[in-house]
Design a protein around this motif. Structure first.
Motif, PDB file in Angstrom:
ATOM      1  N   ASN A 117       0.799  -1.221   0.000  1.00  0.00           N
ATOM      2  CA  ASN A 117       0.000   0.000   0.000  1.00  0.00           C
ATOM      3  C   ASN A 117       0.831   1.271   0.000  1.00  0.00           C
ATOM      4  O   ASN A 117       0.307   2.356  -0.292  1.00  0.00           O
ATOM      5  N   LYS A 118       2.111   1.183   0.333  1.00  0.00           N
ATOM      6  CA  LYS A 118       2.946   2.383   0.395  1.00  0.00           C
ATOM      7  C   LYS A 118       3.443   2.812  -0.983  1.00  0.00           C
ATOM      8  O   LYS A 118       4.024   3.882  -1.129  1.00  0.00           O
ATOM      9  N   LEU A 119       3.213   1.982  -1.992  1.00  0.00           N
ATOM     10  CA  LEU A 119       3.740   2.258  -3.327  1.00  0.00           C
ATOM     11  C   LEU A 119       3.234   3.586  -3.875  1.00  0.00           C
ATOM     12  O   LEU A 119       3.994   4.349  -4.480  1.00  0.00           O
ATOM     13  N   THR A 120       1.959   3.887  -3.681  1.00  0.00           N
ATOM     14  CA  THR A 120       1.426   5.139  -4.225  1.00  0.00           C
ATOM     15  C   THR A 120       2.025   6.348  -3.521  1.00  0.00           C
ATOM     16  O   THR A 120       2.201   7.403  -4.135  1.00  0.00           O
ATOM     17  N   HIS A 121       2.358   6.229  -2.232  1.00  0.00           N
ATOM     18  CA  HIS A 121       3.024   7.323  -1.525  1.00  0.00           C
ATOM     19  C   HIS A 121       4.403   7.588  -2.136  1.00  0.00           C
ATOM     20  O   HIS A 121       4.827   8.732  -2.275  1.00  0.00           O
ATOM     21  N   LEU A 122       5.089   6.515  -2.491  1.00  0.00           N
ATOM     22  CA  LEU A 122       6.404   6.640  -3.107  1.00  0.00           C
ATOM     23  C   LEU A 122       6.321   7.435  -4.404  1.00  0.00           C
ATOM     24  O   LEU A 122       7.049   8.419  -4.605  1.00  0.00           O
ATOM     25  N   PHE A 123       5.418   7.050  -5.293  1.00  0.00           N
ATOM     26  CA  PHE A 123       5.351   7.716  -6.587  1.00  0.00           C
ATOM     27  C   PHE A 123       4.768   9.116  -6.481  1.00  0.00           C
ATOM     28  O   PHE A 123       5.106   9.995  -7.282  1.00  0.00           O
ATOM     29  N   ALA A 124       3.904   9.351  -5.508  1.00  0.00           N
ATOM     30  CA  ALA A 124       3.406  10.714  -5.296  1.00  0.00           C
ATOM     31  C   ALA A 124       4.549  11.631  -4.872  1.00  0.00           C
ATOM     32  O   ALA A 124       4.653  12.776  -5.320  1.00  0.00           O
ATOM     33  N   ALA A 125       5.433  11.112  -4.002  1.00  0.00           N
ATOM     34  CA  ALA A 125       6.576  11.910  -3.564  1.00  0.00           C
ATOM     35  C   ALA A 125       7.583  12.102  -4.697  1.00  0.00           C
ATOM     36  O   ALA A 125       8.146  13.188  -4.871  1.00  0.00           O
ATOM     37  N   LEU A 126       7.826  11.055  -5.468  1.00  0.00           N
ATOM     38  CA  LEU A 126       8.737  11.172  -6.609  1.00  0.00           C
ATOM     39  C   LEU A 126       8.193  12.166  -7.637  1.00  0.00           C
ATOM     40  O   LEU A 126       8.961  12.875  -8.296  1.00  0.00           O
ATOM     41  N   ALA A 127       6.877  12.201  -7.786  1.00  0.00           N
ATOM     42  CA  ALA A 127       6.280  13.155  -8.724  1.00  0.00           C
ATOM     43  C   ALA A 127       6.590  14.583  -8.323  1.00  0.00           C
ATOM     44  O   ALA A 127       6.860  15.442  -9.175  1.00  0.00           O
ATOM     45  N   LYS A 129       9.198  15.563  -6.393  1.00  0.00           N
ATOM     46  CA  LYS A 129      10.636  15.816  -6.488  1.00  0.00           C
ATOM     47  C   LYS A 129      11.100  15.999  -7.925  1.00  0.00           C
ATOM     48  O   LYS A 129      11.870  16.901  -8.235  1.00  0.00           O
ATOM     49  N   TYR A 130      10.630  15.137  -8.822  1.00  0.00           N
ATOM     50  CA  TYR A 130      11.117  15.164 -10.202  1.00  0.00           C
ATOM     51  C   TYR A 130      10.163  15.891 -11.153  1.00  0.00           C
ATOM     52  O   TYR A 130      10.354  15.847 -12.364  1.00  0.00           O
ATOM     53  N   ASN A 131       9.128  16.540 -10.594  1.00  0.00           N
ATOM     54  CA  ASN A 131       8.194  17.329 -11.388  1.00  0.00           C
ATOM     55  C   ASN A 131       7.581  16.489 -12.511  1.00  0.00           C
ATOM     56  O   ASN A 131       7.551  16.882 -13.680  1.00  0.00           O
ATOM     57  N   LEU A 132       7.069  15.318 -12.144  1.00  0.00           N
ATOM     58  CA  LEU A 132       6.499  14.410 -13.133  1.00  0.00           C
ATOM     59  C   LEU A 132       5.059  14.801 -13.444  1.00  0.00           C
ATOM     60  O   LEU A 132       4.286  15.096 -12.528  1.00  0.00           O
ATOM     61  N   PRO A 133       4.662  14.787 -14.696  1.00  0.00           N
ATOM     62  CA  PRO A 133       3.257  15.041 -15.025  1.00  0.00           C
ATOM     63  C   PRO A 133       2.388  13.881 -14.536  1.00  0.00           C
ATOM     64  O   PRO A 133       2.802  12.722 -14.592  1.00  0.00           O
ATOM     65  N   PRO A 134       1.184  14.159 -14.057  1.00  0.00           N
ATOM     66  CA  PRO A 134       0.317  13.093 -13.532  1.00  0.00           C
ATOM     67  C   PRO A 134       0.095  11.924 -14.481  1.00  0.00           C
ATOM     68  O   PRO A 134       0.065  10.774 -14.023  1.00  0.00           O
ATOM     69  N   PRO A 135      -0.085  12.139 -15.806  1.00  0.00           N
ATOM     70  CA  PRO A 135      -0.264  10.961 -16.677  1.00  0.00           C
ATOM     71  C   PRO A 135       0.916   9.996 -16.613  1.00  0.00           C
ATOM     72  O   PRO A 135       0.721   8.769 -16.680  1.00  0.00           O
ATOM     73  N   GLU A 136       2.132  10.517 -16.450  1.00  0.00           N
ATOM     74  CA  GLU A 136       3.296   9.638 -16.334  1.00  0.00           C
ATOM     75  C   GLU A 136       3.260   8.868 -15.017  1.00  0.00           C
ATOM     76  O   GLU A 136       3.627   7.684 -14.961  1.00  0.00           O
ATOM     77  N   LEU A 487      -4.389   5.947  -6.296  1.00  0.00           N
ATOM     78  CA  LEU A 487      -3.911   7.309  -6.054  1.00  0.00           C
ATOM     79  C   LEU A 487      -4.994   8.167  -5.405  1.00  0.00           C
ATOM     80  O   LEU A 487      -4.692   9.021  -4.560  1.00  0.00           O
ATOM     81  N   GLU A 488      -6.244   7.948  -5.787  1.00  0.00           N
ATOM     82  CA  GLU A 488      -7.337   8.748  -5.250  1.00  0.00           C
ATOM     83  C   GLU A 488      -7.716   8.352  -3.826  1.00  0.00           C
ATOM     84  O   GLU A 488      -8.071   9.206  -3.009  1.00  0.00           O
ATOM     85  N   ARG A 489      -7.631   7.066  -3.500  1.00  0.00           N
ATOM     86  CA  ARG A 489      -8.126   6.596  -2.205  1.00  0.00           C
ATOM     87  C   ARG A 489      -7.025   6.472  -1.158  1.00  0.00           C
ATOM     88  O   ARG A 489      -7.292   6.056  -0.033  1.00  0.00           O
ATOM     89  N   ARG A 490      -5.827   6.812  -1.515  1.00  0.00           N
ATOM     90  CA  ARG A 490      -4.727   6.795  -0.546  1.00  0.00           C
ATOM     91  C   ARG A 490      -4.862   7.983   0.408  1.00  0.00           C
ATOM     92  O   ARG A 490      -5.565   8.950   0.137  1.00  0.00           O
ATOM     93  N   GLU A 491      -4.192   7.873   1.531  1.00  0.00           N
ATOM     94  CA  GLU A 491      -4.079   9.016   2.423  1.00  0.00           C
ATOM     95  C   GLU A 491      -3.216  10.057   1.715  1.00  0.00           C
ATOM     96  O   GLU A 491      -2.096   9.775   1.327  1.00  0.00           O
ATOM     97  N   GLN A 492      -3.738  11.257   1.548  1.00  0.00           N
ATOM     98  CA  GLN A 492      -3.094  12.234   0.664  1.00  0.00           C
ATOM     99  C   GLN A 492      -1.906  12.926   1.327  1.00  0.00           C
ATOM    100  O   GLN A 492      -1.857  14.153   1.466  1.00  0.00           O
ATOM    101  N   THR A 493      -0.917  12.127   1.693  1.00  0.00           N
ATOM    102  CA  THR A 493       0.344  12.626   2.228  1.00  0.00           C
ATOM    103  C   THR A 493       1.474  11.832   1.610  1.00  0.00           C
ATOM    104  O   THR A 493       1.601  10.646   1.901  1.00  0.00           O
ATOM    105  N   PRO A 494       2.261  12.419   0.728  1.00  0.00           N
ATOM    106  CA  PRO A 494       2.176  13.799   0.232  1.00  0.00           C
ATOM    107  C   PRO A 494       1.032  13.957  -0.757  1.00  0.00           C
ATOM    108  O   PRO A 494       0.580  12.984  -1.337  1.00  0.00           O
ATOM    109  N   PRO A 495       0.562  15.196  -0.963  1.00  0.00           N
ATOM    110  CA  PRO A 495      -0.573  15.418  -1.864  1.00  0.00           C
ATOM    111  C   PRO A 495      -0.190  15.153  -3.315  1.00  0.00           C
ATOM    112  O   PRO A 495       0.939  15.387  -3.734  1.00  0.00           O
ATOM    113  N   PHE A 496      -1.151  14.628  -4.069  1.00  0.00           N
ATOM    114  CA  PHE A 496      -0.934  14.383  -5.491  1.00  0.00           C
ATOM    115  C   PHE A 496      -2.284  14.320  -6.190  1.00  0.00           C
ATOM    116  O   PHE A 496      -3.227  13.744  -5.653  1.00  0.00           O
TER     117      PHE A 496
END
Length: 591
Positions: A117-127, A129-136, A487-496
């Protein structure tokens, strides 16, 4: 920043200080090239305050011929990694090879830290840091999502189910990502004998169905239970009673035993009933013409009868597309259930499904319920995850609204192949949040053809591209929709996703529009005075809103910037409210 600090405080372990603070040059040193061990793992930090730390400066070496560069590689995956761990391992390897090669050394540790379940938190944070567009980010999550974890359940209700799933994995050595294991568990849940609590059993049924029912023989019973036609532990008596009840309803409106259907007199005027029957017959004749089952007279009569009885019982206006929904249920029960009662069972499943969809299907007043609400949610998600595509579609006639309504009203029954549709419906019916997954699938469909949509500026061509999206690759479509769900149902920390300046201003505009709409309900004399006061307030507000917009950073807005913007805007709202209160008080005094 504060949000990221809270995030890492929650997830860091004992090795955090070592793992997240040790640094290594961005290029291999001469010592490392000689095969000697380095001082430790490469620095890995997700929070945005670490900008510039990932790469350390490397001093120029002696003036000699440089050694040929080698493509960096991550370490070999850990032997105990599951198949889902390996998915994340590969996704991270490709990601860091492209954006930050020195972090490849930490891939195994990151997998261990953020699996499940922590996977989405990882990619939200990476987004961030690396300024990733949401579709990516959607694509990254889709390629590595851990479907053995209950990502579709809200955080507050998922822990008990997650614990139960882990126990089952330990006992069998396989999780629900394995189709054979999923079939075993589904059979046991549909006939519970192990004393599992009703809540966990119900959650298990939703989770197993959402990921796809591996065996067609289990689908009829699973769908009946999830749709509320039968309770989970029902015996055959209740099912028999419901089939008899349908027969009695049918006898009230149709003459029995005739190959050609004839209407009985009822409270509805005969002319209306004949018109209703004629419309249903036309649509049924056009239903799934490529399938032999639907060309049979008995099948067509069964579909016409069930739709006609439903419309008469519910005093409902028949809507084109209902035939496709009922036909899907009929196929399931005719091919994998009790074929003699396929019409009866399809009728009851259709009726229960319509209870959720009826407000949006039956009204033309823009009701906030049912399908209209789903389409509105889809448009909000599109603006949130892909504002560029949303803007492009609006500029060229907004064809996505009509296509999304078609998808939501018919649950994709008109645009997906029959076998693909069964897989999609497993997910829709299994969604514990009541068909929200339909909305996520609408967005996922647009993501599947995003480049084609952006390359076209013809409204009709755009609509055709969208309508063809559900037939491209149903498995990838499902993984994208699950990724959006997670991504939508995760706890929004960090926000994405992080909101852009345009989206913040749009939110302000929406608030102003809502306030103006409410003002229209005031009595005329109040409206007249309020409009004059509003004109003066509008001019004053323009300067303040412009000041907020100028103050904000460029897209995307960092969390601390957005928090400050919200604070300033709240102060603006409070100030405006105070002025409005004084104006209202003065007005009352003049009455």
């Amino acid at each position: 920043m504060d949000g990221d600090a809270d995030f890492f405080e929650k997830f860091k372990d004992e090795s955090y200080d070592d793992f997240f603070t040790r640094e290594q040059p961005s290029q291999p040193t001469q010592q490392a090239q000689a095969g000697k061990s380095t001082d430790g793992p490469t620095f890995f930090a997700i929070h945005s305050d670490d900008d510039g730390v990932d790469g350390a400066d490397v001093s120029d070496g002696p003036d000699e011929q440089a050694a040929p560069s080698l493509v960096p590689q991550p370490p070999a995956p850990e032997a105990q990694f599951s198949s889902e761990d390996l998915q994340l391992y590969r996704a991270l390897g490709d990601f860091y090879l492209r954006l930050n090669a020195q972090n490849l050394a930490n891939v195994n540790r990151i997998v261990e830290q953020y699996r499940g379940n922590k996977l989405t938190h990882l990619f939200a944070a990476l987004a961030t840091k690396y300024n990733l567009p949401p579709p990516e980010v959607i694509e990254l999550v889709a390629s590595s999502l851990c479907i053995s974890s209950p990502f579709e359940f809200p955080v507050e209700s998922s822990q008990k189910l997650d614990d139960h799933l882990q126990q089952l994995r330990v006992a069998a050595g396989r999780g629900i990502e394995d189709p054979d294991r999923r079939e075993e568990l589904l059979a046991s849940v549909l006939a519970p004998t192990d004393g599992t609590s009703a809540a966990v059993s119900s959650s298990m049924l939703h989770a197993l169905c959402l990921r796809g029912i591996p065996s067609a023989r289990l689908r009829p019973h699973a769908w009946k239970v999830l749709l509320g036609v039968l309770p989970q532990n029902a015996d055959t008596t209740l099912q028999t009673e419901k089939r008899r009840l349908y027969e009695s309803h049918k006898l009230c409106f149709l003459v029995p035993g005739r190959e050609k259907l004839e209407i009985k007199a009822s409270e509805r005027p005969l002319s209306e009933s004949l018109e209703l029957l004629s419309q249903i017959q036309k649509d049924v004749q056009r239903t799934r013409q490529e399938e032999e089952l639907y060309q049979q007279t008995a099948t067509r009569n069964a579909l016409i009868s069930a739709l006609f009885v439903y419309a008469q019982l519910n005093n409902a206006r028949y809507v084109q597309g209902m035939n496709e929904i009922l036909a899907t249920f009929f196929y399931v029960f005719a091919t994998a259930g009790d074929a003699d009662f396929a019409e009866h069972d399809a009728f009851w499943c259709f009726s229960h499904l319509m209870q959720n969809m009826k407000p949006g299907l039956m009204t033309d007043d823009g009701s906030v319920d049912g399908t209209y609400s789903q389409v509105s949610s889809f448009e909000n998600l599109l603006r949130k995850y892909d504002p560029d595509l949303a803007r492009h579609l609006v500029q060229h006639g907004s064809p996505h609204f009509a296509v999304a309504f078609r998808w939501c009203a018919g649950l994709f029954a008109q645009d997906a192949s029959l076998q693909d549709l069964l897989q999609l419906w497993d997910s829709f019916i299994g969604d514990p949040m009541g068909y929200e997954l339909v909305v996520y699938t609408c967005l996922a469909s647009l993501m599947a053809c995003r480049e084609d949509l952006l390359a076209s500026d013809d409204e009709f061509q755009l609509a055709e591209i969208m309508r063809g999206a559900p037939r491209r690759d149903v498995k990838q479509l499902q993984r994208r929709s699950w990724a959006i769900c997670a991504l939508e149902r995760r706890e929004q920390t960090p926000p994405f996703p992080a909101r852009s300046v345009a989206q913040v201003v749009e939110q302000i505009a929406g608030w102003a529009q809502g306030a103006a709409s409410k003002a229209q309900n005031f009595m005329p004399v109040v409206k007249d005075k309020a409009s004059r006061a509003s004109a003066a307030a509008k001019e004053a507000s323009k300067e303040k809103v412009q000041a907020v917009q100028n103050w904000l950073e460029t897209t995307p807005v960092r969390q601390e910037v957005f928090d400050k913007a919200q604070t300033r805007f709240s102060a603006l709202v409070q100030a405006t409210g105070a002025v409005a209160s004084k104006a209202a008080q003065k007005f009352v005094e003049t009455m």
